[in-house]
Enzyme design. Structure first.
Site, PDB file in Angstrom:
ATOM      1  N   PRO A   2      18.588 -52.064  31.750  1.00 15.89           N
ATOM      2  CA  PRO A   2      17.283 -52.718  31.895  1.00 15.89           C
ATOM      3  C   PRO A   2      16.471 -52.021  32.980  1.00 15.89           C
ATOM      4  CG  PRO A   2      19.045 -54.110  32.803  1.00 15.89           C
ATOM      5  CD  PRO A   2      19.701 -52.914  32.185  1.00 15.89           C
ATOM      6  N   GLU A   3      15.205 -51.764  32.691  1.00 15.62           N
ATOM      7  CA  GLU A   3      14.346 -51.164  33.700  1.00 15.62           C
ATOM      8  C   GLU A   3      13.530 -52.265  34.367  1.00 15.62           C
ATOM      9  OE1 GLU A   3      12.854 -47.373  33.418  1.00 15.62           O
ATOM     10  OE2 GLU A   3      13.932 -46.795  31.618  1.00 15.62           O
TER      11      GLU A   3
END
Ligand SMILES: [Zn+2]
Length: 276
Positions: A2-3
């Site tokens: 996840p960014e």
């Protein structure tokens, strides 16, 4: 992984779903997820009420009404799930916060790389993992005066430098490829060879990219799902990342994929020419 926009989407979902809830007890099924003593973690969080959920770069910060905060990093595949039935949690759910209203917040992490750490709220921002982070897009500190010298300090490729969380934080592999495409900069350009205009373009593109991604609910590459089970839609707007073999939207040249600093990197060889 996840960014930052995905983590922000998770944060917003958690605020909606669990802010204001009081923990009755914490069930620890796999203790190494918790940094430090898991027994102490459970003791300190019994009867604690969640008063806010903040974010710094990719760290989630849960503030409790007892003067403690939990710093949570999802790492590769961590996810939060809110459920009413314990049987809805599978074997990959390692930590379960049981609330006094009967609902539960589960932390699911197939690869078990994520970590949670409980610290005093007054000491959160002084925590080593947070102090070493550079300015992040959309924050007041993410301006030319701060970012230009941070970039100029490096001879390494701009791709590698932008991924270094101590230089700027919150830009992961997907967003760096997108930002460099938008800024028309070759990913292998030495950071200290960039012009002032290049750096300003990187700043503007980063802000725009992150804002758009947050509005869209993050990207859906791999297994990312937010705490409400919604998938992000940002992948529909990608210009360079994952587009190898496709024509560039600006010039129709085929997007190429190379390795830069060991990371898969996508760029348009026509729009993003290497300046020696
Ligand atoms: Zn192009």
């Amino acid at each position: 992984m996840p960014e930052m926009p995905e983590v922000e989407t998770v944060r917003r979902g958690l605020v909606e779903l669990v802010k204001g809830k009081t923990i009755e007890h914490v069930e620890v099924r796999y203790a190494p997820i918790i940094d430090d003593d898991s027994q102490m973690f459970q003791t300190l969080l019994s009867d604690a009420k969640i008063i806010d959920i903040r974010r710094r770069a990719k760290f989630l910060i849960f503030d409790f009404d007892n003067g403690y905060s939990m710093i949570s990093h999802l790492r590769m595949e961590g996810k939060y799930q809110v459920r009413d039935n314990i049987d809805d949690f599978d074997k990959h759910v390692h930590i379960i916060f049981h609330f006094t209203d009967g609902s539960m917040l589960g932390y699911r992490d197939v690869r078990k790389f994520g970590r949670m750490k409980l610290v005093k709220t007054s000491e959160v921002l002084a925590n080593k993992s947070l102090t070493k982070l550079g300015p992040e897009p959309l924050s007041p500190e993410f301006n030319f005066e701060n970012i230009y010298p941070r970039i100029m300090r490096h001879k390494k490729s701009i791709k590698t430098v932008l991924l270094d969380q101590s230089v700027v934080s919150g830009l992961g592999n997907i967003y760096v490829d997108e930002v460099l495409w938008m800024s028309k900069i070759h990913p292998e350009t030495s950071a200290n060879k960039l012009t002032k205009k290049d750096v300003q373009n990187i700043i503007d593109a980063s802000n725009e990219e992150i804002k758009t991604a947050i509005e869209a609910g993050g990207t859906t590459i791999r297994s990312y799902v937010d705490s409400r089970g919604n998938s992000g839609t940002f992948q529909l707007m990608l210009h360079a990342y994952d587009q190898e073999g496709q024509p560039c939207e600006r010039c129709q040249t085929i997007i190429e994929k190379i390795k830069v600093g060991g990371r898969g990197t996508h760029f348009c060889p026509n729009c993003q020419k290497l300046v020696k």
